[in-house]
Write a protein that holds these residues in place. Structure first.
Motif, PDB file in Angstrom:
ATOM      1  N   THR A 434       0.849  -1.197   0.000  1.00  0.00           N
ATOM      2  CA  THR A 434       0.000   0.000   0.000  1.00  0.00           C
ATOM      3  C   THR A 434       0.879   1.240   0.000  1.00  0.00           C
ATOM      4  O   THR A 434       0.713   2.136  -0.804  1.00  0.00           O
ATOM      5  N   ARG A 459       1.030  -2.196  -6.634  1.00  0.00           N
ATOM      6  CA  ARG A 459       0.508  -1.192  -5.709  1.00  0.00           C
ATOM      7  C   ARG A 459      -0.979  -1.453  -5.498  1.00  0.00           C
ATOM      8  O   ARG A 459      -1.832  -0.872  -6.177  1.00  0.00           O
ATOM      9  N   ARG A 461      -3.951  -4.082  -2.881  1.00  0.00           N
ATOM     10  CA  ARG A 461      -4.109  -5.084  -1.838  1.00  0.00           C
ATOM     11  C   ARG A 461      -5.138  -6.106  -2.295  1.00  0.00           C
ATOM     12  O   ARG A 461      -6.228  -5.731  -2.711  1.00  0.00           O
ATOM     13  N   PRO A 462      -4.788  -7.388  -2.249  1.00  0.00           N
ATOM     14  CA  PRO A 462      -5.773  -8.395  -2.648  1.00  0.00           C
ATOM     15  C   PRO A 462      -6.954  -8.406  -1.690  1.00  0.00           C
ATOM     16  O   PRO A 462      -6.818  -8.018  -0.529  1.00  0.00           O
ATOM     17  N   SER A 463      -8.081  -8.843  -2.195  1.00  0.00           N
ATOM     18  CA  SER A 463      -9.271  -8.930  -1.358  1.00  0.00           C
ATOM     19  C   SER A 463      -9.340 -10.296  -0.696  1.00  0.00           C
ATOM     20  O   SER A 463      -9.853 -10.446   0.402  1.00  0.00           O
ATOM     21  N   VAL A 476      -5.300  -9.034  -7.571  1.00  0.00           N
ATOM     22  CA  VAL A 476      -4.977  -7.771  -6.916  1.00  0.00           C
ATOM     23  C   VAL A 476      -5.037  -6.645  -7.941  1.00  0.00           C
ATOM     24  O   VAL A 476      -4.503  -6.760  -9.040  1.00  0.00           O
ATOM     25  N   PHE A 477      -5.736  -5.588  -7.540  1.00  0.00           N
ATOM     26  CA  PHE A 477      -5.889  -4.447  -8.426  1.00  0.00           C
ATOM     27  C   PHE A 477      -4.710  -3.513  -8.216  1.00  0.00           C
ATOM     28  O   PHE A 477      -4.447  -3.065  -7.102  1.00  0.00           O
TER      29      PHE A 477
END
Ligand SMILES: Cc1cc2nc3c(=O)[nH]c(=O)nc-3n(C[C@H](O)[C@H](O)[C@H](O)COP(=O)(O)OP(=O)(O)OC[C@H]3O[C@@H](n4cnc5c(N)ncnc54)[C@H](O)[C@@H]3O)c2cc1C
Ligand code: SF4
Ligand code: SF4
Lengths: 656, 295, 176
Positions: A434, A459, A461-463, A476-477
């Motif tokens: 992050t 850059r 965070r996976p959900s 991950v976005f």
């Protein structure tokens, strides 16, 4: 005829520019009990101090009021002057006509002067009722106790021992070393952790001034600064450490060998019931884990270890022992634990062996760790083609830990270097971050070097993390590219939040020190007193105060040792004179004062059914005196009559 | 005998008849008397998109109907259940809003206090009736089946609005299935959304979501999928054929409401459970009669 | 505000921004100001892959005040209301509720809203439910109505006109 002398300071134009000091002096000289009043440009300067001293003698003064700046600035200065002049320092009062008057009313000289008169009159009224006060003295025991034998505790103990102090170092595990002993290499220099730690551990073992109490825990703490009485429970090890040479024959013979989860290796392999946590352990000796030993926990029939020990060191009749210590100061260095990543269920910790913590990765990379430094998939031993880190797992999280773990980013960057050394160059390494926080000396440079190691900094965070048939998968976005990336990995490394080590809450209660809202031990001032606690004589160092890296832990540890040493080096300590005292005849024993005292200085005397104050613990905050419903508590130097006289003086109508 | 106001919402009484039939058939066997709420309307949740006040008003109105009868409310649709829960909590926190809404309810002689307890099928079966009681009534355990669970997003999220099960690791539906003999297992797509909420304006995307979930369950070798949400059931069962066309795969996964499965295990006459209305090939399962058999 | 969006020359609209905060107030502290753009919401958003909904960027734009752009966008109408974004946000924020608030703003401002929602709204206002009871098919392609299945009539307010009137008024109301 003796009386009060009033000394009014101009503070250059700071006061004199707003307050008519001549008018004020004239006013003061007419006040009840005042026999002398004067003013001077800088009262705190040498000539100013001389003026006070000379006047005390020449004018036969018995009390002194200085009207100047805040007592925070110069109360001690003037107390010393008055003492020099032969008066009791508590016969000095200070009226703050700068911060509380001239600075805030610079636009109205007339009213400012009027207010200054009130302030001076209040101090004079208080002065009329002032008495000589004496500080109490206590003897100081020059020994120290350090609780927690991680790198911070080790450093504090060594520093104090070097100064010739006797140090008791209490560690609850069988060996000192703490988390640093579990690390492979350390950022930002990549030196091998045990290479720099082991020498310090052996220094501890060899130092004649250090008495090491491992496998021990503090049971009870009494007394106060200069003279703490501490009970330490030495848990039974069932091995005579004077005889044991750590040859290890017993461990091989143990029938539970390979059956007990090895804590040092983060559960990645197993030990037996008789064990030493790691080869370089200090003290170098074996311990029987009574909860899993067949003889101790079950039926008493197994004799395997006893049969092989040639030195006859094993003693199943060993018992816990209470050691009583007397020390002048205590340093707490109990460190941290990792948060259980299962708390973020969506990241799948526990669902696959290939989802691990960063500390587990340290053990895997370590050449003497459970995999001998070989990195394979933990689920099936297959080759690793892709490793993905997820930072801030439970840190900076409003449901879990809202603070930053301060070592996660740098730790992951370090792991990139180590993985690049251990794995084929075509292995993918991804870091989902992050913000990368690389704030220490040499850290940003280290980050730059890491970027050059062919690593994907994602850059975002996976959900969630999903365990698929072969790989561990996550989406991950990446907010820099506006792309949702699908990542398949053989190892997913979670970087969990740091928590105060287990038992911190209880220890803080035993020691009567406070914790901050995050659960870590609280420093007396976040900037200016980072290793003090609110309890005199008790200091904190390392991660028990908050997450930090090794350089910061060691600095704080040396600082705490220096702080403790300033106490331990004195023969006697003086306590504050302006403290609370309880009149037994009036006290009804309601205990309300006990509940408000932030320093735990008040105890209940069961026999006489009254509250009692330990003078050296009282810091003179005044909480109890203002609360006491019967008026049994008097605050020396701030007696009720004094305050009432001040209020009356402060509220008199302006003349004319 | 526990009396509960049967609050069906919109989708169940207008098309998900199988859910309603099995509810009306099964629950009375557990000593529950279902009281129809003849005057009820939409719960308001779909109008959250349009105007939150109207949402709150409608939710309060439906709960007020139950209060008038002095009974608790059972909402088999998780979206209704969430909407009602949200309204209940908001009105409790915000007395001003409650007054404002009550002044509107007055026109219909209704009054909202906030005294109704809310139930969904999941907590009603799992927590109120309980697994033991259910087990006692099983006549023909469905031992040979392995089913996946589909909870429906609003059954478990958001967890700050008191949901019937855990938001990340719900297990009650699995436990209910195991109680009637069905084997089950977690699967990675378990918490994925069915797309139901965007079906009217993003038909293809919604069907793709449903199709992908069905395909994932089917590929992992489950015999079927069990639902407790009428929106989810509509997507995964009623529209399974369209979903298959949309993603270009052949899908033939039996999808059943849990309460239908329960009815079957209790030996209830299958035609009474609305099984003919499941459009997925449920009669591929040995325990389920084909339409001809049922007739 | 000193921001200008050079791609559209739009400036932040603080007034609209306040309206969102107003709508959200009383529900929870869901105002987007505390978002640190970690992107966890978008990583798991059920509507991203197919419909390109980016909750984190909705949070970012709302925070900066580019509300007009959002209110006019199709994006806000793609949310599946799965609440995953809210559930997993490490900062305890709720993109889905911000999206609801934006949709409410769009409706209040008379923007054209997708036909499905339009129809649903009309149906609720007309007869209290989002749709009329349907004739459905069974597996043998035979039609079935509630009556055929022994189900009682669908619930309906006795005085639907009155409920309709109340509803019409209610849609003009704000939460506070
Ligand atoms: C994966 C990982 C990698 C890291 N890598 C690096 C790195 O490369 N470089 C770096 O600078 N930092 C690194 N760190 C941080 C480093 O571990 C800490 O800074 C350091 O260990 C702090 O030392 P400490 O003595 O304060 O605490 P600890 O190491 O936790 O030691 C505390 C000791 O106190 C003992 N104890 C606890 N409670 C009690 C009690 N009640 N009574 C008696 N004893 C007690 C414990 O058993 C332990 O021995 C890393 C951390 C992690 C998790
Ligand atoms: S998950 Fe929360 S903090 Fe992260 S980007 Fe989304 S709204 Fe912001
Ligand atoms: S509630 Fe909407 S925005 Fe949030 S994750 Fe689900 S689809 Fe995406």
């Amino acid at each position: 005829m003796s009386g009060i002398g009033v000394f009014i300071c101009h503070c250059g134009s700071n006061i004199a520019g707003t307050v008519d000091v001549d008018e004020l002096t004239e006013y003061a000289s007419d006040l009840n009990g005042v026999t002398f009043a004067t003013n001077y440009k800088y009262m705190c300067s040498d000539p100013g101090q001389e003026l006070i001293k000379d006047s005390v003698e020449e004018q036969d003064l018995d009390s002194v009021v200085v009207a100047a700046c805040s007592p925070r600035m110069h109360e001690e200065t003037f107390q010393a002057v008055v003492e020099d002049a032969g008066l009791n320092p508590y016969r000095f009062q200070m009226a703050n006509i700068r911060e509380q008057c001239s600075w805030v009313h610079s636009d109205d000289m007339e009213k400012a002067t009027e207010k200054a008169k009130h302030l001076v009159e209040m101090s004079v009224e208080k002065s009329r009722l002032s008495e000589d006060l004496e500080k109490t003295e206590v003897d100081v025991n020059s020994d120290a106790l350090v609780i927690g034998g991680g790198i911070a505790g080790i450093q504090s103990a060594l520093d104090l021992a070097d100064q010739g102090k006797k140090v008791y170092l209490v560690e609850r595990e069988p060996s000192i070393g703490g988390k640093m002993a579990q690390l492979d290499k350390t950022f930002p220099t990549l030196d091998c952790s045990s290479c720099i730690l082991t020498p310090k551990m052996t220094d501890v073992a060899r130092n004649p001034n250090i008495e090491l109490l491992t496998y021990s825990e503090v049971e009870e703490v009494d007394g106060s600064v200069g003279d703490f009485e501490v009970k330490v429970k030495k848990k039974a090890t069932y091995v005579d450490w004077d005889k044991c040479t750590a040859c290890g024959d017993c461990a091989e013979a143990c029938r539970r060998s390979g059956n007990v989860e090895d804590e040092f290796n983060e559960g990645l392999d197993n030990r037996g019931a008789i064990y030493t946590p790691f080869p370089q352990a200090v003290p170098a000796a074996y311990t029987i884990d009574s909860e899993v030993c067949i003889s101790l926990e079950y039926d008493g029939t197994c004799t395997s270890c006893r049969e092989v020990c040639e030195l006859d060191a094993i003693d199943l009749d060993d018992e816990d022992e209470i050691v009583e210590l007397n020390v002048g100061s205590i340093i707490v260095a109990t460190g941290y634990d990792l948060m259980d990543p299962e708390k973020i269920y969506e990241y799948g910790y526990g669902k696959s062996k290939d989802i691990i913590t960063n500390l587990e990765l340290e053990r895997i990379i370590d050449a003497s760790g459970p995999t001998d430094g070989e990195i394979h998939r933990l689920s099936d031993g297959e080759d690793v083609e892709s490793v993905t880190f997820i930072l801030c797992v439970g840190s900076r999280d409003e449901e879990l830990q809202s603070y930053c773990c301060r070592i996660g980013c740098m730790g992951a960057l370090k792991h990139v270097h180590l993985l690049r050394d251990h794995l084929d160059e075509d292995v993918d390494i991804n870091i989902c971050y992050t913000d990368i926080r690389s704030f220490g000396k040499g850290y940003e440079e280290f980050y730059r070097r890491t970027r050059d190691l062919d690593v994907n900094f994602v850059r975002g965070r996976p959900s969630e993390v999903n365990v698929q048939e072969e790989k561990v998968e996550l989406n991950v976005f990446d907010t820099t590219m506006d792309k949702l990336l699908q990542v398949e990995s053989d190892l997913v490394v979670l970087v969990p939040a740091l928590l105060p080590s287990e038992g911190t809450e209880e220890l803080s209660r035993q020691l009567r020190i406070t914790r901050s809202s995050d659960g870590f031990l609280q420093e007396a001032h976040p900037k200016l007193r980072p290793m003090d606690t609110f309890t005199n004589g008790i200091f904190i160092a390392g991660c028990c105060q908050g997450p930090k890296d090794i350089p910061d832990s060691v600095s704080q540890a040396s600082g705490a040792a220096a702080k403790a040493s300033t106490i331990l080096s004195k023969d006697k300590l003086q306590s504050e004179a302006t403290i609370a005292s309880i009149d037994d005849d009036i006290c009804s024993g309601c205990k309300m004062c006990i509940s408000v005292c932030p320093y735990d200085a008040i105890e209940y005397n069961e026999e006489d059914e009254v509250a009692e104050i330990t003078d050296v613990l009282c810091m003179g905050c005044g909480s109890c005196a203002s609360l006491c419903p019967t008026g049994a508590i008097e605050h020396k130097g701030f007696k009720d009559e004094m305050l009432e006289a001040m209020i009356d003086a402060g509220l008199t109508e302006e003349e004319g | 005998m526990k009396e509960l106001g049967l609050y069906l919402g919109c989708v169940i009484p207008t098309e998900q008849y199988g859910y309603e039939m099995s509810i009306r058939e099964v629950l009375p066997k557990f000593d529950i008397e279902l009281v129809d709420l003849e005057e009820s309307t939409c719960c308001g949740a779909p109008l959250r998109n349009v105007n939150m006040f109207t949402t709150m008003y409608l939710s309060a109105r439906n709960m007020a109907l139950c209060e008038k009868k002095g009974i608790d409310l059972y909402a088999p649709c998780p979206i209704c259940h969430l909407g009602l829960t949200e309204a209940k909590e908001s009105l409790e926190e915000n007395p001003e809003l409650k007054d404002k809404i009550n002044s509107k309810l007055e026109e219909e002689d209704l009054q909202y206090e906030g005294s109704t307890e809310l139930y969904h099928t999941l907590d009603l079966l799992h927590d109120e009736i309980g697994l033991d009681e259910i087990e006692d009534q099983v006549e023909e355990p469905l031992d040979d089946l392995t089913f996946a669970a589909h909870y429906g997003c609003n059954t478990i999220r958001p967890n700050d609005l008191d949901r019937p099960d855990d938001s990340e690791n719900p297990q009650k539906l699995e436990e209910l299935m195991e109680t009637i003999g069905i084997g089950t297992e977690d699967y990675p797509e378990k918490l994925d959304c069915c797309g139901g909420q965007v079906i009217s304006d993003h038909n293809e995307s919604a069907l793709t979501k449903a199709g992908e979930k069905i395909e994932a369950v089917q590929d992992q070798g489950f015999d079927g999928l069990s639902t407790i949400c009428p929106w989810g059931h509509r997507m995964l069962d009623s529209k399974q054929d369209s979903a298959a066309d949309t993603i270009g795969e052949s899908l033939d996964l039996p999808v059943m409401y849990y309460i239908q499965l329960l009815g079957v295990a209790m030996g209830i006459e299958q035609s009474r459970l609305g099984l003919e209305l499941n459009l997925s090939p449920v009669d591929n399962l040995e325990a389920i009669e084909s339409i001809e058999e049922a007739e | 505000m000193s921001l200008i969006d050079l791609t559209s020359m739009a400036e932040p609209d603080e007034e609209e921004q306040e309206k969102i905060e107003e709508t959200l107030e009383g529900l929870k502290e869901d105002i987007p100001d505390l978002c640190y753009q970690c992107g966890k919401c978008t990583s798991g958003c059920e509507a991203f892959i197919l419909l390109e909904l980016e909750p984190h960027s909705i949070m970012g734009k709302s925070k900066a005040g580019f509300i007009d752009e959002l209110v006019n966008s199709d994006e806000i109408w793609t949310c599946m209301q799965c609440f995953k974004c809210q559930e997993r946000c490490p900062q305890d924020l709720s993109p889905v509720r911000v999206i609801f608030a934006l949709k409410n703003l769009a409706v209040a401002a008379g923007k054209e809203i997708p036909s499905g929602y339009q129809k649903m709204l009309q149906s609720v206002l007309g007869n209290g439910l989002i749709q009329q009871p349907k004739e459905v098919l069974n597996r043998a392609n035979e039609t079935r109505k509630r009556e055929d299945l022994d189900l009682p009539p669908v619930p309906e307010p006795e005085d639907m006109d009155k409920v309709q009137q109340i509803l019409m008024k209610a849609t003009q109301e704000k939460l506070r």
